[in-house]
Design a protein around this motif. Sequence first.
Motif, PDB file in Angstrom:
ATOM      1  N   SER A   1       1.046  -1.283   0.019  1.00  0.00           N
ATOM      2  CA  SER A   1       0.029   0.064  -0.090  1.00  0.00           C
ATOM      3  C   SER A   1       0.796   1.094  -0.015  1.00  0.00           C
ATOM      4  N   GLN A   2       2.059   1.221   0.575  1.00  0.00           N
ATOM      5  CA  GLN A   2       2.914   2.304   0.591  1.00  0.00           C
ATOM      6  C   GLN A   2       3.120   2.792  -0.913  1.00  0.00           C
ATOM      7  N   GLU A   3       3.295   1.962  -1.879  1.00  0.00           N
ATOM      8  CA  GLU A   3       3.427   2.405  -3.262  1.00  0.00           C
ATOM      9  C   GLU A   3       2.147   2.305  -4.073  1.00  0.00           C
ATOM     10  N   SER A   4       1.257   2.429  -3.589  1.00  0.00           N
ATOM     11  CA  SER A   4      -0.172   1.958  -4.476  1.00  0.00           C
ATOM     12  C   SER A   4      -0.654   2.992  -5.009  1.00  0.00           C
ATOM     13  N   PHE A   5      -0.845   4.305  -4.156  1.00  0.00           N
ATOM     14  CA  PHE A   5      -1.696   5.360  -4.213  1.00  0.00           C
ATOM     15  C   PHE A   5      -0.869   6.584  -5.120  1.00  0.00           C
ATOM     16  N   GLU A   6      -1.375   7.101  -5.837  1.00  0.00           N
ATOM     17  CA  GLU A   6      -1.080   8.313  -6.445  1.00  0.00           C
ATOM     18  C   GLU A   6      -1.415   9.505  -5.372  1.00  0.00           C
ATOM     19  N   GLU A   7      -0.675  10.680  -5.625  1.00  0.00           N
ATOM     20  CA  GLU A   7      -0.582  11.709  -4.574  1.00  0.00           C
ATOM     21  C   GLU A   7      -2.050  12.118  -4.433  1.00  0.00           C
ATOM     22  N   GLY A   8      -2.574  12.402  -5.615  1.00  0.00           N
ATOM     23  CA  GLY A   8      -3.997  12.704  -5.600  1.00  0.00           C
ATOM     24  C   GLY A   8      -4.958  12.135  -4.791  1.00  0.00           C
ATOM     25  N   GLU A   9      -4.617  10.748  -4.423  1.00  0.00           N
ATOM     26  CA  GLU A   9      -5.553  10.031  -3.851  1.00  0.00           C
ATOM     27  C   GLU A   9      -5.308   9.888  -2.209  1.00  0.00           C
ATOM     28  N   LEU A  10      -4.083  10.778  -1.878  1.00  0.00           N
ATOM     29  CA  LEU A  10      -3.815  10.564  -0.556  1.00  0.00           C
ATOM     30  C   LEU A  10      -4.732  11.220   0.660  1.00  0.00           C
ATOM     31  N   PRO A  11      -5.445  12.357   0.060  1.00  0.00           N
ATOM     32  CA  PRO A  11      -6.499  12.785   1.121  1.00  0.00           C
ATOM     33  C   PRO A  11      -7.597  11.801   1.132  1.00  0.00           C
ATOM     34  N   ALA A  12      -8.010  11.122   0.086  1.00  0.00           N
ATOM     35  CA  ALA A  12      -8.912  10.125   0.413  1.00  0.00           C
ATOM     36  C   ALA A  12      -8.720   9.035   1.235  1.00  0.00           C
ATOM     37  N   VAL A  13      -7.638   8.606   1.324  1.00  0.00           N
ATOM     38  CA  VAL A  13      -6.829   7.578   2.002  1.00  0.00           C
ATOM     39  C   VAL A  13      -6.794   7.977   3.594  1.00  0.00           C
ATOM     40  N   LYS A  14      -6.607   9.428   3.867  1.00  0.00           N
ATOM     41  CA  LYS A  14      -6.430   9.994   5.112  1.00  0.00           C
ATOM     42  C   LYS A  14      -7.692  10.007   5.806  1.00  0.00           C
ATOM     43  N   ASP A  15      -8.949  10.367   4.928  1.00  0.00           N
ATOM     44  CA  ASP A  15      -9.931  10.382   5.484  1.00  0.00           C
ATOM     45  C   ASP A  15     -10.617   8.908   5.828  1.00  0.00           C
ATOM     46  N   MET A  16     -10.270   8.137   4.862  1.00  0.00           N
ATOM     47  CA  MET A  16     -10.628   6.721   5.157  1.00  0.00           C
ATOM     48  C   MET A  16     -10.115   6.192   6.501  1.00  0.00           C
ATOM     49  N   LEU A  17      -8.639   6.515   6.670  1.00  0.00           N
ATOM     50  CA  LEU A  17      -7.988   6.268   7.749  1.00  0.00           C
ATOM     51  C   LEU A  17      -8.535   6.520   9.327  1.00  0.00           C
ATOM     52  N   LEU A  18      -8.857   7.949   9.154  1.00  0.00           N
ATOM     53  CA  LEU A  18      -9.434   8.531  10.368  1.00  0.00           C
ATOM     54  C   LEU A  18     -10.983   7.760  10.570  1.00  0.00           C
ATOM     55  N   LYS A  19     -11.589   7.671   9.769  1.00  0.00           N
ATOM     56  CA  LYS A  19     -12.769   6.958   9.902  1.00  0.00           C
ATOM     57  C   LYS A  19     -12.882   5.432  10.341  1.00  0.00           C
ATOM     58  N   ASP A  20     -11.875   4.886   9.697  1.00  0.00           N
ATOM     59  CA  ASP A  20     -12.199   3.303   9.697  1.00  0.00           C
ATOM     60  C   ASP A  20     -11.096   2.636  10.202  1.00  0.00           C
ATOM     61  N   TYR A  21      -9.965   3.401  11.259  1.00  0.00           N
ATOM     62  CA  TYR A  21      -8.771   2.918  11.266  1.00  0.00           C
ATOM     63  C   TYR A  21      -9.163   1.323  12.315  1.00  0.00           C
ATOM     64  N   ARG A  22      -9.979   1.507  13.367  1.00  0.00           N
ATOM     65  CA  ARG A  22     -10.376   0.612  14.265  1.00  0.00           C
ATOM     66  C   ARG A  22     -11.052  -0.608  13.532  1.00  0.00           C
ATOM     67  N   ASP A  23     -11.334  -0.436  12.243  1.00  0.00           N
ATOM     68  CA  ASP A  23     -11.888  -1.605  11.490  1.00  0.00           C
ATOM     69  C   ASP A  23     -10.928  -2.486  10.541  1.00  0.00           C
ATOM     70  N   LEU A  24      -9.720  -1.769  10.572  1.00  0.00           N
ATOM     71  CA  LEU A  24      -8.713  -2.262   9.781  1.00  0.00           C
ATOM     72  C   LEU A  24      -7.997  -3.090  10.716  1.00  0.00           C
TER      73      LEU A  24
END
Length: 533
Positions: free
Chosen positions: A283-306
């Motif tokens: 996952s460290q190499e999987s996302f484009e720079e423009g996708e990182l804000p979405a990854v951040k939002d997903m992490l803050l929302k779902d980190y306990r479920d990951l």
Amino acid sequence: MNTLFTNAGKDLKSLLESLQPADLQLEVDSATYFKGQQYYDWGLVGNAAYNFDKSELSAHVAGSRDYTVRIALQQDEVQASCNCPVEGVCKHMVATLLYASQEAGAIEIGESRSKGSALYKQLLELPREELVERLLAYAPDEFLLEIHNRHASDAEAQVTYTKAEAGIRKLFTNTELLYSPQDFTEALHKQVSRLAGLEQQLQEELGPLIFYIIRKVEEAFDKGYLYDDEEEMSFELPDAFISLVEHYIRVLPYADKTRFLKKLDDALSDTAYEVFESLAGLSQESFEEGELPAVKDMLLKDYRDLSVPLTEEYYVLVRPLLSDAEKEQILLYLKDMDSGWVLELAYLYKEQGAAGKAIDMIRSGLHQNPAIFSDEQVYLLYLELLGKAGGELAPAFEEAITEYPSSSMLEKISSLRPGQTADYERLLEQHNPQALLVYLEKAGRLEEGLQLLQRNDRIWDHYRWVFFKKHIQDFPEEGVAYFSQVIEGNLPHTGNPHYYKIVEALKQIQLVDPPQATALAPISAPTTSAAPT
């Protein structure tokens, strides 16, 4: 990787060129050193080259087969690896180190290939026709196939996929091949390589195929395949497969990408085999720079479920985008998983001027979750914070030196309470006399180090050997007595390891008492003319 030296400095090349054989002998056992010296003397080290920034050296060492040695400078440590079966420091590493120190002028330095480098600019100036001609002449076939596949039609991609999938499935039915891990790795690499460059056209097909390969490899291991007992060799995931997974993830739309990574993480967490470790962290190499804000939002929302590993990967990925409050939120969740997160959270508090929160967090964790918090680096930071905060240090000192009886822990205590370490030195000797010897040497208190060796018979012989070898000029009488005992203890035994020990002990005695060395010299010694193995 095996750590060879610490506090190495910034330039690997300069360090290795300054390395003396005597320095190297202090770091490895005598048998390994002498075998490595033989390999170097026989001229078996070749193709040695530094990378462009001189942070890594690679070389080939001949033997019963060719082995590749890599020596790298990582975070102020010199680390080495070799693809031979030996665990730890091997003779091939020693031979390479000797070559690097003795024949520095013969080692090439690679030119930077990064964007903006001189080579990059020179290539830009070449006519396109010349570049194409050279690519066709020198590029690997797999690279040219990948270029061809990128321009393949959907129909052509399907034909290639059908053939490759059939070939892969056939491999897992070939029991004779499954008993040869190296041959199976090469065969799987060949089949998977056919799919390189088709990731965009085969988004629906490649996902199921990737999980099929993971499942079938796991089943093969369960049945006892993919391991050669005689060669002690195990199957390794081919580079082509790892590259295929990495490139496949990158071409997926964001939503499909996160779903696939979650499914891959679940699959890897269900397997017990280290062979799949190379797929972790993609996952460290999987996302484009423009996708990182979405990854951040997903992490803050779902980190306990990951899963914890996936939460850790996403956190590292988007850390630069997180506020201190958001970092604290994730780190408070992760701190009970690994001491590294404890340290990061403590440093975050420290930077915020909230050292008290860091102290309370560590103190609470040491009692509630010692398996994670009882880490040497955590204790070192804890003592530092307590010292600056003016807290009660004596109980913390005693707890720290008991839990982590190391020379670095005593050094930290000494820095906080100069001249008041006698009680903690006694504790360190009780729990780890070797560490006290190291501490005394670093402090230049050699006489006390000698006294420690004389009164404490629990100090491992390796530390005695190193001490007298480094300081035989300071303590010639005691050194001669020690190395004479080494000779006496090894004389009744046969085999090169004992011979090597005797020869090296004689060399040390020769330095300060030649007559005594001559008197002890008529003994068997190892020969150096045997063929390499």
